[in-house]
Design a protein around this motif. Structure first.
Motif, PDB file in Angstrom:
ATOM      1  N   PHE A   1     -10.601 -38.991  -0.834  1.00 32.64           N
ATOM      2  CA  PHE A   1     -10.622 -38.573  -2.238  1.00 32.64           C
ATOM      3  C   PHE A   1     -11.622 -37.424  -2.368  1.00 32.64           C
ATOM      4  O   PHE A   1     -12.780 -37.568  -1.999  1.00 32.64           O
ATOM      5  CB  PHE A   1     -11.015 -39.744  -3.138  1.00 32.64           C
ATOM      6  CG  PHE A   1     -10.116 -40.935  -2.968  1.00 32.64           C
ATOM      7  CD1 PHE A   1      -8.866 -40.971  -3.577  1.00 32.64           C
ATOM      8  CD2 PHE A   1     -10.496 -42.007  -2.172  1.00 32.64           C
ATOM      9  CE1 PHE A   1      -8.023 -42.057  -3.411  1.00 32.64           C
ATOM     10  CE2 PHE A   1      -9.657 -43.100  -2.001  1.00 32.64           C
ATOM     11  CZ  PHE A   1      -8.416 -43.128  -2.612  1.00 32.64           C
TER      12      PHE A   1
ATOM     13  N   GLU B   1     -11.147 -44.110   2.660  1.00 31.70           N
ATOM     14  CA  GLU B   1     -10.689 -45.483   2.865  1.00 31.70           C
ATOM     15  C   GLU B   1      -9.725 -45.497   4.046  1.00 31.70           C
ATOM     16  O   GLU B   1      -8.768 -44.722   4.077  1.00 31.70           O
ATOM     17  CB  GLU B   1      -9.989 -46.021   1.609  1.00 31.70           C
ATOM     18  CG  GLU B   1     -10.926 -46.123   0.428  1.00 31.70           C
ATOM     19  CD  GLU B   1     -10.260 -46.634  -0.843  1.00 31.70           C
ATOM     20  OE1 GLU B   1      -9.053 -46.970  -0.833  1.00 31.70           O
ATOM     21  OE2 GLU B   1     -10.961 -46.696  -1.872  1.00 31.70           O
TER      22      GLU B   1
ATOM     23  N   ASN C   1     -15.716 -42.106  -0.597  1.00 28.95           N
ATOM     24  CA  ASN C   1     -14.528 -41.291  -0.861  1.00 28.95           C
ATOM     25  C   ASN C   1     -13.544 -41.280   0.303  1.00 28.95           C
ATOM     26  O   ASN C   1     -12.642 -40.448   0.344  1.00 28.95           O
ATOM     27  CB  ASN C   1     -14.933 -39.868  -1.243  1.00 28.95           C
ATOM     28  CG  ASN C   1     -15.567 -39.851  -2.618  1.00 28.95           C
ATOM     29  OD1 ASN C   1     -15.085 -40.499  -3.535  1.00 28.95           O
ATOM     30  ND2 ASN C   1     -16.663 -39.137  -2.752  1.00 28.95           N
TER      31      ASN C   1
ATOM     32  N   CYS D   1      -6.908 -39.566  -9.444  1.00 27.70           N
ATOM     33  CA  CYS D   1      -6.440 -38.329  -8.806  1.00 27.70           C
ATOM     34  C   CYS D   1      -5.256 -37.744  -9.566  1.00 27.70           C
ATOM     35  O   CYS D   1      -4.421 -38.479 -10.085  1.00 27.70           O
ATOM     36  CB  CYS D   1      -6.026 -38.598  -7.360  1.00 27.70           C
ATOM     37  SG  CYS D   1      -7.413 -39.106  -6.320  1.00 27.70           S
TER      38      CYS D   1
ATOM     39  N   ARG E   1      -3.146 -46.278  -5.229  1.00 29.36           N
ATOM     40  CA  ARG E   1      -4.607 -46.253  -5.088  1.00 29.36           C
ATOM     41  C   ARG E   1      -5.162 -44.929  -5.604  1.00 29.36           C
ATOM     42  O   ARG E   1      -6.207 -44.897  -6.258  1.00 29.36           O
ATOM     43  CB  ARG E   1      -4.990 -46.459  -3.621  1.00 29.36           C
ATOM     44  CG  ARG E   1      -6.473 -46.452  -3.372  1.00 29.36           C
ATOM     45  CD  ARG E   1      -7.143 -47.667  -3.991  1.00 29.36           C
ATOM     46  NE  ARG E   1      -8.568 -47.621  -3.708  1.00 29.36           N
ATOM     47  CZ  ARG E   1      -9.509 -47.710  -4.646  1.00 29.36           C
ATOM     48  NH1 ARG E   1      -9.175 -47.924  -5.911  1.00 29.36           N
ATOM     49  NH2 ARG E   1     -10.778 -47.641  -4.321  1.00 29.36           N
ATOM     50  N   SER E   2      -4.458 -43.852  -5.351  1.00 30.78           N
ATOM     51  CA  SER E   2      -4.887 -42.532  -5.830  1.00 30.78           C
ATOM     52  C   SER E   2      -4.876 -42.472  -7.345  1.00 30.78           C
ATOM     53  O   SER E   2      -5.771 -41.883  -7.959  1.00 30.78           O
ATOM     54  CB  SER E   2      -3.983 -41.448  -5.238  1.00 30.78           C
ATOM     55  OG  SER E   2      -4.045 -41.476  -3.832  1.00 30.78           O
TER      56      SER E   2
ATOM     57  N   TRP F   1      -9.503 -34.445  -9.197  1.00 33.64           N
ATOM     58  CA  TRP F   1      -9.596 -35.090  -7.886  1.00 33.64           C
ATOM     59  C   TRP F   1      -8.225 -35.097  -7.215  1.00 33.64           C
ATOM     60  O   TRP F   1      -7.199 -35.223  -7.885  1.00 33.64           O
ATOM     61  CB  TRP F   1     -10.076 -36.528  -8.036  1.00 33.64           C
ATOM     62  CG  TRP F   1     -11.550 -36.630  -8.280  1.00 33.64           C
ATOM     63  CD1 TRP F   1     -12.209 -36.309  -9.425  1.00 33.64           C
ATOM     64  CD2 TRP F   1     -12.531 -37.074  -7.365  1.00 33.64           C
ATOM     65  NE1 TRP F   1     -13.556 -36.531  -9.276  1.00 33.64           N
ATOM     66  CE2 TRP F   1     -13.780 -37.009  -8.010  1.00 33.64           C
ATOM     67  CE3 TRP F   1     -12.486 -37.528  -6.052  1.00 33.64           C
ATOM     68  CZ2 TRP F   1     -14.965 -37.386  -7.398  1.00 33.64           C
ATOM     69  CZ3 TRP F   1     -13.671 -37.912  -5.442  1.00 33.64           C
ATOM     70  CH2 TRP F   1     -14.902 -37.823  -6.107  1.00 33.64           C
TER      71      TRP F   1
ATOM     72  N   GLU G   1      -5.335 -45.065  -9.289  1.00 32.44           N
ATOM     73  CA  GLU G   1      -6.491 -45.880  -9.697  1.00 32.44           C
ATOM     74  C   GLU G   1      -7.783 -45.081  -9.639  1.00 32.44           C
ATOM     75  O   GLU G   1      -8.679 -45.282 -10.457  1.00 32.44           O
ATOM     76  CB  GLU G   1      -6.637 -47.098  -8.771  1.00 32.44           C
ATOM     77  CG  GLU G   1      -5.586 -48.156  -8.931  1.00 32.44           C
ATOM     78  CD  GLU G   1      -5.688 -49.235  -7.851  1.00 32.44           C
ATOM     79  OE1 GLU G   1      -6.693 -49.258  -7.092  1.00 32.44           O
ATOM     80  OE2 GLU G   1      -4.754 -50.050  -7.769  1.00 32.44           O
ATOM     81  N   ARG G   2      -7.890 -44.186  -8.669  1.00 27.00           N
ATOM     82  CA  ARG G   2      -9.090 -43.371  -8.501  1.00 27.00           C
ATOM     83  C   ARG G   2      -9.092 -42.140  -9.394  1.00 27.00           C
ATOM     84  O   ARG G   2     -10.012 -41.328  -9.353  1.00 27.00           O
ATOM     85  CB  ARG G   2      -9.227 -42.937  -7.030  1.00 27.00           C
ATOM     86  CG  ARG G   2      -9.574 -44.040  -6.043  1.00 27.00           C
ATOM     87  CD  ARG G   2     -11.035 -44.439  -6.078  1.00 27.00           C
ATOM     88  NE  ARG G   2     -11.939 -43.324  -5.885  1.00 27.00           N
ATOM     89  CZ  ARG G   2     -12.694 -43.132  -4.811  1.00 27.00           C
ATOM     90  NH1 ARG G   2     -12.667 -43.987  -3.825  1.00 27.00           N
ATOM     91  NH2 ARG G   2     -13.490 -42.078  -4.740  1.00 27.00           N
TER      92      ARG G   2
END
Length: 154
Positions: free
Chosen positions: A75, A57, A55, A120, A114-115, A85, A117-118
């Protein structure tokens, strides 16, 4: 500088020297970081903890092989907002020779994507009140100063 040529990747231990140098290379960073050779063990330990945590990077921006920017994204799951998230961006820094050339904007835009993608629902960050230009920078990228943040040094 051609910002179309900038790439992003997760940092590796060999990048740590350059990362700590960039973090220390400004007025506030020079007071709180300790760039020396060899690097203090605390940086190596922190890097290893970040690298081992799925969590976290630590992302570097590169122009060719040269590292010209860095940021850490954490994250975190929250009970609030229906158990969503959030991503927290920390330690954003660009090399002094590329400041004001769009690298910082690309770093933040990369972190936002990226957030997403995760999964969030929110991206958050803080900036030191001694950096009013940074606040304006983040506001231009769509961030809102919606909360008052508090910190306590331990």
């Amino acid at each position: 500088m051609d910002t179309n040529q900038i790439t992003f990747r997760e940092a590796v231990i060999q990048d740590l020297d350059r990362i700590v140098f960039m973090l220390s290379d400004d007025v506030l960073g020079s007071k709180r970081e300790q760039y020396q050779q060899p690097l203090p063990e605390s940086y190596i330990t922190a890097f290893q903890s970040i690298a081992a945590d799925p969590n976290n990077e630590l992302i570097v921006a590169c122009s060719g092989e040269e590292i010209i920017g860095v940021q850490q994204i954490t994250f975190t799951p929250f009970i609030t907002h229906r158990g969503g998230w959030r991503a927290t961006i920390e330690g954003v820094r660009t090399a002094s020779k590329v400041r004001g050339k769009g690298v910082g904007s690309l770093l933040i835009q990369w972190a936002i994507e990226r957030s997403k993608e995760r999964g969030c629902h929110m991206v958050q960050l803080t900036t030191d009140k001694k950096r009013p230009e940074a606040l304006k920078f983040y506001e231009k990228l769509g961030f809102k100063a919606s909360h008052e943040g508090l910190k306590m040094q331990l």
